[in-house]
Design a protein around this motif. Structure first.
Motif, short mmCIF file in Angstrom:
data_model
loop_
_atom_site.label_atom_id
_atom_site.label_comp_id
_atom_site.label_asym_id
_atom_site.label_seq_id
_atom_site.Cartn_x
_atom_site.Cartn_y
_atom_site.Cartn_z
N ALA A 36 0.84 -1.20 0.00
CA ALA A 36 0.00 0.00 0.00
C ALA A 36 0.88 1.25 0.00
O ALA A 36 1.92 1.28 0.66
CB ALA A 36 -0.91 0.01 1.22
N PRO A 37 0.45 2.27 -0.76
CA PRO A 37 1.27 3.50 -0.79
C PRO A 37 1.29 4.15 0.60
O PRO A 37 0.33 4.10 1.36
CB PRO A 37 0.56 4.38 -1.82
CG PRO A 37 -0.85 3.87 -1.85
CD PRO A 37 -0.76 2.39 -1.59
N ALA A 38 2.41 4.75 0.88
CA ALA A 38 2.54 5.43 2.17
C ALA A 38 1.62 6.64 2.22
O ALA A 38 1.38 7.29 1.20
CB ALA A 38 3.99 5.88 2.37
N PRO A 39 1.02 6.92 3.37
CA PRO A 39 0.14 8.10 3.48
C PRO A 39 0.92 9.37 3.19
O PRO A 39 2.12 9.45 3.49
CB PRO A 39 -0.34 8.05 4.93
CG PRO A 39 0.67 7.23 5.66
CD PRO A 39 1.19 6.23 4.67
N PRO A 40 0.25 10.35 2.59
CA PRO A 40 0.96 11.60 2.25
C PRO A 40 1.45 12.30 3.52
O PRO A 40 0.81 12.26 4.57
CB PRO A 40 -0.09 12.43 1.51
CG PRO A 40 -1.41 11.88 1.99
CD PRO A 40 -1.18 10.42 2.24
N GLU A 41 2.56 12.94 3.37
CA GLU A 41 3.12 13.69 4.49
C GLU A 41 2.26 14.93 4.76
O GLU A 41 1.81 15.59 3.82
CB GLU A 41 4.54 14.12 4.18
CG GLU A 41 5.53 12.98 4.11
CD GLU A 41 5.77 12.35 5.49
OE1 GLU A 41 5.60 13.08 6.50
OE2 GLU A 41 6.07 11.15 5.55
N PRO A 42 1.98 15.24 6.02
CA PRO A 42 1.21 16.45 6.32
C PRO A 42 2.01 17.68 5.93
O PRO A 42 3.24 17.66 5.87
CB PRO A 42 1.01 16.37 7.84
CG PRO A 42 2.11 15.51 8.33
CD PRO A 42 2.39 14.52 7.24
#
Length: 234
Positions: A36-42
């Protein structure tokens, strides 16, 4: 019997291999799962903002914690008290909003009291003669130049000023001329005359319909009747 069983088993194995091959050949089936793609950085500003917000709200959190410690341990009592605090907070926000919007402190019951207040007509009341004559001279000057819509608009502004003098609690910055035409605190005769002037202004401003000399004459006569004490009785 043993030879037939072996042949049957071999045929079944072939069918299973063929079905498995067909299943793997189906492009709609996925056998290899990707990570799964890593969650976007805030965003970079979010962390400092949250820390700043926590610092700002820290006194409020301490206050709420202190209030909570003063409450009884009974669950229903705590729910009731927190409900009262929430209602008071909403009321405070509403009053502050009214102060910002209308320029005065207002409590929820005041508006209703003003709308239902009895009409105490003063038979000696009339608009100040000098200001009224000055406004009429200005309106007549505009009408003489063929600017009838502007002249009627001047009468409307003067009429609103007269209502504010006669009924100080009726005119508010947020009200429109149509709402003033329906205000119960203004007597029916004055409301009817004011509504006629307001309708002409509304027609010219929003309906893009011209105002002619006949319209102007009717509006001027309506204002003269509107300014008389008789229109404010009853």
């Amino acid at each position: 019997m043993s030879g037939g069983t072996a042949q049957h088993a071999a045929a079944a194995s072939d069918r299973f291999a063929a079905a498995h091959a067909a299943l793997r050949a189906d492009p709609q089936m996925q056998f290899t799962l990707s990570r799964a793609p890593a969650p976007p950085e805030p965003p970079a500003w979010l962390g400092p903002f949250l820390r700043w917000l926590g610092h700002v709200l820290e006194p409020l959190a301490r206050l709420l914690g202190w209030i909570s410690r003063q409450m009884p341990a009974a669950p229903y009592a705590r729910i009731f008290l927190w409900g009262v605090i929430a209602i008071l907070a909403v009321l405070l926000v509403w009053v502050a909003y009214q102060r910002i919007r209308h320029g005065e402190w207002r409590w929820p019951h005041r508006r209703r009291a003003r709308q239902t207040e009895p009409i105490g007509d003063d038979p000696d009341w009339h608009p100040d003669a000098a200001p009224a004559q000055a406004w009429l001279r200005e309106a007549d000057r505009l009408a003489a130049g063929g600017r009838y819509a502007e002249a009627v608009h001047v009468l409307l502004i003067r009429s609103v000023d007269d209502i504010a003098r006669r009924r100080p609690h009726v005119v508010r910055p947020a009200l429109t001329s149509r709402e003033l035409s329906d205000a119960d605190a203004v007597p029916p005769a004055a409301r009817r005359l004011f509504a006629g002037i307001a309708a002409l202004v509304e027609r010219s401003l929003f309906g893009a319909r011209p105002v002619d000399a006949t319209d102007w004459a009717g509006a001027r006569a309506a204002y003269e009747d509107f300014a008389l004490p008789q229109a404010w009785r009853g």
